[in-house]
Design a protein around this motif. Structure first.
Motif, PDB file in Angstrom:
ATOM      1  N   GLY A   1       5.432  46.636  75.289  1.00 49.56           N
ATOM      2  CA  GLY A   1       5.118  45.543  76.218  1.00 49.56           C
ATOM      3  C   GLY A   1       6.318  45.321  77.107  1.00 49.56           C
ATOM      4  N   GLU A   2       6.833  44.134  77.106  1.00 52.22           N
ATOM      5  CA  GLU A   2       8.022  43.794  77.906  1.00 52.22           C
ATOM      6  C   GLU A   2       9.285  43.746  77.057  1.00 52.22           C
ATOM      7  N   GLU A   3       9.144  43.938  75.735  1.00 58.92           N
ATOM      8  CA  GLU A   3      10.275  43.755  74.824  1.00 58.92           C
ATOM      9  C   GLU A   3      10.881  45.094  74.413  1.00 58.92           C
ATOM     10  N   GLN A   4      12.188  45.211  74.578  1.00 60.71           N
ATOM     11  CA  GLN A   4      12.893  46.408  74.107  1.00 60.71           C
ATOM     12  C   GLN A   4      13.054  46.287  72.597  1.00 60.71           C
ATOM     13  N   ILE A   5      12.488  47.226  71.864  1.00 63.05           N
ATOM     14  CA  ILE A   5      12.479  47.180  70.403  1.00 63.05           C
ATOM     15  C   ILE A   5      13.733  47.821  69.817  1.00 63.05           C
ATOM     16  N   SER A   6      14.085  49.004  70.326  1.00 69.31           N
ATOM     17  CA  SER A   6      15.246  49.736  69.806  1.00 69.31           C
ATOM     18  C   SER A   6      15.951  50.449  70.934  1.00 69.31           C
ATOM     19  N   SER A   7      17.253  50.647  70.755  1.00 67.25           N
ATOM     20  CA  SER A   7      18.007  51.451  71.708  1.00 67.25           C
ATOM     21  C   SER A   7      19.169  52.110  70.978  1.00 67.25           C
ATOM     22  N   ILE A   8      19.574  53.241  71.520  1.00 68.27           N
ATOM     23  CA  ILE A   8      20.726  53.949  70.964  1.00 68.27           C
ATOM     24  C   ILE A   8      21.639  54.379  72.100  1.00 68.27           C
ATOM     25  N   GLY A   9      22.872  54.659  71.731  1.00 64.76           N
ATOM     26  CA  GLY A   9      23.810  55.273  72.656  1.00 64.76           C
ATOM     27  C   GLY A   9      23.658  56.779  72.540  1.00 64.76           C
ATOM     28  N   LYS A  10      24.744  57.490  72.573  1.00 65.92           N
ATOM     29  CA  LYS A  10      24.707  58.949  72.522  1.00 65.92           C
ATOM     30  C   LYS A  10      24.097  59.430  71.209  1.00 65.92           C
ATOM     31  N   GLY A  11      23.228  60.422  71.300  1.00 65.60           N
ATOM     32  CA  GLY A  11      22.594  60.963  70.108  1.00 65.60           C
ATOM     33  C   GLY A  11      21.371  61.784  70.436  1.00 65.60           C
ATOM     34  N   ILE A  12      20.316  61.616  69.623  1.00 66.32           N
ATOM     35  CA  ILE A  12      19.080  62.360  69.841  1.00 66.32           C
ATOM     36  C   ILE A  12      17.876  61.424  69.771  1.00 66.32           C
ATOM     37  N   CYS A  13      16.858  61.781  70.546  1.00 67.50           N
ATOM     38  CA  CYS A  13      15.568  61.102  70.494  1.00 67.50           C
ATOM     39  C   CYS A  13      14.599  62.098  69.859  1.00 67.50           C
ATOM     40  N   VAL A  14      13.889  61.656  68.821  1.00 66.66           N
ATOM     41  CA  VAL A  14      12.969  62.518  68.071  1.00 66.66           C
ATOM     42  C   VAL A  14      11.556  61.979  68.202  1.00 66.66           C
ATOM     43  N   LEU A  15      10.649  62.782  68.772  1.00 66.40           N
ATOM     44  CA  LEU A  15       9.227  62.467  68.771  1.00 66.40           C
ATOM     45  C   LEU A  15       8.626  63.234  67.608  1.00 66.40           C
ATOM     46  N   LEU A  16       7.947  62.543  66.697  1.00 64.59           N
ATOM     47  CA  LEU A  16       7.467  63.148  65.460  1.00 64.59           C
ATOM     48  C   LEU A  16       5.953  63.055  65.351  1.00 64.59           C
ATOM     49  N   GLY A  17       5.301  64.212  65.215  1.00 61.37           N
ATOM     50  CA  GLY A  17       3.857  64.284  65.017  1.00 61.37           C
ATOM     51  C   GLY A  17       3.558  64.684  63.586  1.00 61.37           C
ATOM     52  N   ILE A  18       2.767  63.892  62.884  1.00 60.52           N
ATOM     53  CA  ILE A  18       2.478  64.134  61.468  1.00 60.52           C
ATOM     54  C   ILE A  18       1.080  64.719  61.332  1.00 60.52           C
ATOM     55  N   SER A  19       0.981  65.806  60.575  1.00 56.81           N
ATOM     56  CA  SER A  19      -0.276  66.515  60.361  1.00 56.81           C
ATOM     57  C   SER A  19      -0.934  66.056  59.066  1.00 56.81           C
ATOM     58  N   VAL A  20      -2.248  66.274  58.961  1.00 57.30           N
ATOM     59  CA  VAL A  20      -2.975  65.924  57.732  1.00 57.30           C
ATOM     60  C   VAL A  20      -2.503  66.752  56.549  1.00 57.30           C
ATOM     61  N   GLU A  21      -1.882  67.891  56.805  1.00 50.12           N
ATOM     62  CA  GLU A  21      -1.427  68.784  55.738  1.00 50.12           C
ATOM     63  C   GLU A  21       0.013  68.544  55.300  1.00 50.12           C
ATOM     64  N   ASP A  22       0.724  67.625  55.934  1.00 53.39           N
ATOM     65  CA  ASP A  22       2.135  67.406  55.629  1.00 53.39           C
ATOM     66  C   ASP A  22       2.330  66.774  54.250  1.00 53.39           C
ATOM     67  N   THR A  23       3.436  67.156  53.622  1.00 52.96           N
ATOM     68  CA  THR A  23       3.772  66.680  52.285  1.00 52.96           C
ATOM     69  C   THR A  23       5.193  66.116  52.271  1.00 52.96           C
ATOM     70  N   ARG A  24       5.595  65.600  51.131  1.00 52.80           N
ATOM     71  CA  ARG A  24       6.968  65.099  50.941  1.00 52.80           C
ATOM     72  C   ARG A  24       7.978  66.229  51.182  1.00 52.80           C
ATOM     73  N   LYS A  25       7.625  67.426  50.777  1.00 52.50           N
ATOM     74  CA  LYS A  25       8.503  68.586  50.966  1.00 52.50           C
ATOM     75  C   LYS A  25       8.732  68.850  52.461  1.00 52.50           C
ATOM     76  N   ASP A  26       7.680  68.667  53.273  1.00 52.25           N
ATOM     77  CA  ASP A  26       7.812  68.830  54.724  1.00 52.25           C
ATOM     78  C   ASP A  26       8.751  67.771  55.304  1.00 52.25           C
ATOM     79  N   THR A  27       8.658  66.547  54.781  1.00 56.71           N
ATOM     80  CA  THR A  27       9.548  65.471  55.218  1.00 56.71           C
ATOM     81  C   THR A  27      10.999  65.831  54.938  1.00 56.71           C
ATOM     82  N   GLU A  28      11.279  66.275  53.724  1.00 53.45           N
ATOM     83  CA  GLU A  28      12.643  66.642  53.353  1.00 53.45           C
ATOM     84  C   GLU A  28      13.175  67.767  54.236  1.00 53.45           C
ATOM     85  N   TYR A  29      12.354  68.772  54.476  1.00 52.41           N
ATOM     86  CA  TYR A  29      12.744  69.900  55.323  1.00 52.41           C
ATOM     87  C   TYR A  29      13.043  69.428  56.749  1.00 52.41           C
ATOM     88  N   MET A  30      12.144  68.608  57.319  1.00 49.03           N
ATOM     89  CA  MET A  30      12.301  68.175  58.707  1.00 49.03           C
ATOM     90  C   MET A  30      13.527  67.278  58.868  1.00 49.03           C
TER      91      MET A  30
END
Length: 183
Positions: A16-45
């Motif tokens: 909306g109009e509210e800034q929720i989060s911000s960071i300085g130098k670093g990385i921005c990660v867009l994450l898409g989760i699949s129906v087949e993903d598991t805890r092991k996939d989380t650890e790997y990623m």
């Protein structure tokens, strides 16, 4: 699980109009989760994202330091549209995990990332908030259009109104994600 990772000089998430989060130098990660993903996939990623050698070292040597090596920040955004499969010109999201399951899965991903690195430098937005807001706004716009046009609306006018693209709903992100790329 799919991720798009971008080095940034700064990045933020706005709902909306509210800034929720911000960071300085670093990385921005867009994450898409699949129906087949598991805890092991989380650890790997999480391991891959935090250890990717994306930054220069002190001597200017390229691609040899990770976000953890440099003590930089991470901004994560849930992005179900990364699980899109195109069928002709129509997107199909059946491989994306449903929101009811993906929200706890995404929160687990964030928690694992915070345990692996420093919790105070891992930021995110509000899961699903932007899409819900956009959906409500779109429903209200549709009601106003149908009331004002009435039953005399032609087929061409209907097709044109359906073809209008609302830029606030095109990304599938949980808010506007803005970033400044690192040079």
């Amino acid at each position: 699980m799919k991720a798009i990772i971008q080095r940034v000089a700064k990045a933020s998430v706005t709902v909306g109009e509210e800034q929720i989060s911000s960071i300085g130098k670093g990385i921005c990660v867009l994450l898409g989760i699949s129906v087949e993903d598991t805890r092991k996939d989380t650890e790997y990623m999480v391991r891959k994202i935090l250890n990717l050698r994306l930054f220069d070292d002190e001597n200017g040597k390229h691609w040899c330091k990770s976000v953890m090596d440099k003590q930089y920040e991470v901004l994560c955004v849930s992005q179900f549209t990364l699980q899109c499969i195109l069928k002709g010109n129509k997107p199909d999201y059946h491989t994306a995990m449903a929101a009811e399951q993906s929200e706890p899965f995404y929160n687990d991903f964030l928690e694992h990332m915070r345990k692996t690195y420093k919790p105070e430098v891992i930021k995110d937005g509000t899961f699903g908030a932007y899409m819900q807001q956009a959906k409500l706004e779109k429903q209200q716009q549709w009601k106003e259009k149908t009331r004002s046009k009435g039953p005399s609306e032609s087929g061409k006018e209907k097709a044109a109104s359906r073809a209008e693209v609302d830029p606030s709903t095109s990304s599938g992100a949980e808010g506007d994600v803005s970033s400044e790329r690192e040079s």
